[in-house]
Design a protein around this motif. Structure first.
Motif, PDB file in Angstrom:
ATOM      1  N   GLU A   1     -19.770  32.676  -9.691  1.00 41.51           N
ATOM      2  CA  GLU A   1     -18.787  33.655 -10.265  1.00 41.51           C
ATOM      3  C   GLU A   1     -19.645  34.982 -10.237  1.00 41.51           C
ATOM      4  O   GLU A   1     -20.538  35.160 -10.764  1.00 41.51           O
TER       5      GLU A   1
ATOM      6  N   GLY B   1     -17.977  39.945 -14.140  1.00 49.67           N
ATOM      7  CA  GLY B   1     -16.650  40.464 -14.581  1.00 49.67           C
ATOM      8  C   GLY B   1     -15.571  39.578 -14.016  1.00 49.67           C
ATOM      9  O   GLY B   1     -14.437  40.242 -14.092  1.00 49.67           O
ATOM     10  N   GLU B   2     -15.671  38.587 -13.350  1.00 48.86           N
ATOM     11  CA  GLU B   2     -14.545  37.931 -12.518  1.00 48.86           C
ATOM     12  C   GLU B   2     -14.095  36.928 -13.426  1.00 48.86           C
ATOM     13  O   GLU B   2     -14.606  36.348 -14.292  1.00 48.86           O
ATOM     14  N   HIS B   3     -12.639  36.508 -13.048  1.00 44.73           N
ATOM     15  CA  HIS B   3     -11.981  35.256 -13.564  1.00 44.73           C
ATOM     16  C   HIS B   3     -11.903  34.202 -12.636  1.00 44.73           C
ATOM     17  O   HIS B   3     -11.315  34.450 -11.395  1.00 44.73           O
ATOM     18  N   ARG B   4     -11.896  33.152 -12.950  1.00 45.69           N
ATOM     19  CA  ARG B   4     -12.105  31.904 -12.242  1.00 45.69           C
ATOM     20  C   ARG B   4     -11.050  30.865 -12.947  1.00 45.69           C
ATOM     21  O   ARG B   4     -11.443  30.586 -14.038  1.00 45.69           O
ATOM     22  N   TRP B   5     -10.364  30.218 -12.214  1.00 48.06           N
ATOM     23  CA  TRP B   5      -9.564  29.181 -12.740  1.00 48.06           C
ATOM     24  C   TRP B   5      -9.571  27.653 -12.184  1.00 48.06           C
ATOM     25  O   TRP B   5      -9.798  27.801 -11.028  1.00 48.06           O
TER      26      TRP B   5
ATOM     27  N   ARG C   1      -9.445  28.462 -27.229  1.00 48.54           N
ATOM     28  CA  ARG C   1     -10.417  28.928 -26.393  1.00 48.54           C
ATOM     29  C   ARG C   1     -11.929  28.771 -26.983  1.00 48.54           C
ATOM     30  O   ARG C   1     -11.912  28.170 -28.231  1.00 48.54           O
TER      31      ARG C   1
ATOM     32  N   SER D   1     -15.909  30.815 -27.037  1.00 46.71           N
ATOM     33  CA  SER D   1     -16.457  31.925 -26.479  1.00 46.71           C
ATOM     34  C   SER D   1     -18.029  31.978 -26.984  1.00 46.71           C
ATOM     35  O   SER D   1     -18.192  31.610 -28.108  1.00 46.71           O
TER      36      SER D   1
ATOM     37  N   GLN E   1      -9.404  28.811 -17.641  1.00 44.04           N
ATOM     38  CA  GLN E   1     -10.017  29.982 -17.403  1.00 44.04           C
ATOM     39  C   GLN E   1     -11.352  30.402 -17.669  1.00 44.04           C
ATOM     40  O   GLN E   1     -11.589  30.383 -18.820  1.00 44.04           O
TER      41      GLN E   1
ATOM     42  N   SER F   1     -14.101  33.299 -17.742  1.00 40.98           N
ATOM     43  CA  SER F   1     -14.576  34.742 -17.667  1.00 40.98           C
ATOM     44  C   SER F   1     -15.563  35.081 -18.095  1.00 40.98           C
ATOM     45  O   SER F   1     -16.448  34.560 -18.922  1.00 40.98           O
ATOM     46  N   ASN F   2     -16.367  36.324 -17.616  1.00 44.04           N
ATOM     47  CA  ASN F   2     -17.521  36.676 -18.146  1.00 44.04           C
ATOM     48  C   ASN F   2     -17.562  38.254 -18.044  1.00 44.04           C
ATOM     49  O   ASN F   2     -16.842  38.702 -17.404  1.00 44.04           O
ATOM     50  N   SER F   3     -18.419  38.632 -19.108  1.00 44.65           N
ATOM     51  CA  SER F   3     -18.532  40.035 -19.316  1.00 44.65           C
ATOM     52  C   SER F   3     -19.800  40.663 -18.826  1.00 44.65           C
ATOM     53  O   SER F   3     -20.484  41.547 -19.517  1.00 44.65           O
TER      54      SER F   3
END
Length: 428
Positions: free
Chosen positions: A260, A263-267, A310, A312, A353, A355-357
């Protein structure tokens, strides 16, 4: 007496027949069992000119490495297919272009002939450059094929001298192939720059870095890594998340790897039946220099976009990996929900989903993406979907309540007794 003798003879014949039958049946059953692929290991040894330095137990680094190799070769498990590759062993000149191609396979990966392998190692002498990147690419090609575990053990005393081919980037590209190849590195010099490069190579593939300064340390560590390759492990399945739930891959219970970008999103998608609980966790490795303050988010969402639950987690640059997880128990289906009692309950498609920052300086490459390890499990759900297990306490919530109540009562009792004793003391 005659009857007894006949009975004894009959029992003996029966036992002999059963033994013969088992003797023929057991090998057949063993033959039918699928043979497990042998693990593959390649030792990559730095034979550059700096290996002449005499700073390991009063002898040269090359002599210490040869001695350690002999001990390692004696201890290699029978099921391991082992090979040896060198870098900087043949070209002594100053032509950088030629020196940076100086890597070759000294002993092919396969069943080990200890005498032959030791003889090959004995011929080595410190010679040339330090083309770590090309050597890693060559070793990865040497280990191609089959479904077995693969491990490269790199022993070096210096930095790569063949830029701009960065060996750390090479390791990331090897990891991105999805062949589950692990690179472990051992550094013979306690130098900060060397340690940084060898650590980066190892972390890019989930391997380890070790600093060694004595012959016995080198021998013990390499033997340990070779033995580790022979240990049974769960091989993760390479997958590729999508940009939306509708195009996401369908996952079952298992261990998966992906990449990944920052900053990408993967499903991903998972089917959950009534009466089951989805448990998912994810780890993202920061295999490159990233900015402080980052996070990972894992969400379970319906196909219509409604968030279910969720998990996190955030970090401040102190760790090389960050993980998060979630649990989603789906209640049993009521009988009234189905018009036909014989119909099987329909599974619910849950979209995961990730996601990362993460962010990084402009000089850091974003491709390939960071390593992702995703674990998916589907188990029997608790009796009640609102069970405290959803809060991570299992069925121990009542125990926690009892402990709190007991502590409160004990505190009040101790306080009352203390006040009573003080009052009696003042009175007397």
């Amino acid at each position: 007496m005659i009857i007894r003798r006949r009975l004894t003879v009959g029992v003996g014949i029966l036992l002999a027949t059963l033994t013969a039958g088992l003797g023929t049946a057991l090998p057949a059953a063993a033959d039918e069992a699928p043979a497990k692929a042998s693990p593959k290991v390649e030792l990559v040894l730095d034979v550059s000119g700096s290996m002449r330095t005499r700073d390991i137990d009063g002898q040269s680094r090359m002599t210490a490495a040869k001695q350690a190799f002999n001990e390692v070769l004696d201890a290699v498990p029978e099921q391991v297919q082992l090979g040896i590759r060198t870098l900087g062993a043949d070209y002594p000149g100053d032509d950088r272009k030629v020196g940076c191609k100086d890597t070759k396979q000294l002993y092919p990966v396969g069943p080990l002939d200890r005498t032959e392998a030791k003889t090959a190692v004995a011929t080595l002498a410190p010679t040339g450059w330090t083309p770590i990147g090309p050597a890693l690419l060559g070793a990865a090609d040497d280990l191609e094929g089959g479904d077995s575990t693969r491990r490269i053990v790199l022993i070096s005393d210096g930095e790569d001298t063949c830029g701009p081919l960065d060996p750390c980037e090479v390791a990331r590209d090897i990891a991105a192939r999805g062949i589950h190849l692990v690179i472990d590195t051992l550094g013979l010099v306690p130098n900060a720059k060397i340690r940084q490069q060898l650590t980066c190579i190892a972390e890019a593939t989930g391997g380890t870095y070790t600093a060694v300064q004595h012959t016995d340390e080198l021998s013990d560590r390499v033997t340990q890594l070779v033995d580790r390759a022979a240990e049974p492990v769960v091989t993760p399945v390479a997958t590729e998340g999508a940009a939306s739930c509708s195009a996401a891959p369908q996952l079952k219970a298992g261990l998966y790897t992906d990449r990944e970008k920052l900053g990408e999103h993967r499903w991903y998608r998972v089917d959950v039946l009534p009466g089951q609980e989805l448990r998912a966790s994810v780890s993202v490795s920061a295999d490159r220099a990233v900015n402080n303050d980052y996070g990972v988010l894992l969400r379970a969402v319906t196909v219509h976009g409604r968030e279910i639950v969720r998990g996190s987690e955030s970090g401040t640059g102190r760790t090389d990996a960050i993980s998060s997880g979630l649990r989603y128990p789906k209640p049993e289906q009521d009988d009234t929900d189905s018009t036909d009692s014989e119909d099987k309950p329909a599974a619910e498609t849950v979209c995961l989903q990730l996601s990362n920052s993460f962010s990084a300086p402009a000089s850091v490459k974003t491709s390939p993406g960071m390593p992702v390890e995703l674990t998916v499990d589907v188990v029997d759900a608790p009796d009640d979907a609102a069970d405290a297990a959803a809060f991570g306490l299992g069925r121990g919530w009542w125990l926690l309540g009892v402990l709190v109540l007991t502590g409160l009562i004990a505190g009040l009792l101790v306080g009352w007794i203390s006040r009573w004793r003080i009052a009696v003391w003042r009175t007397n």
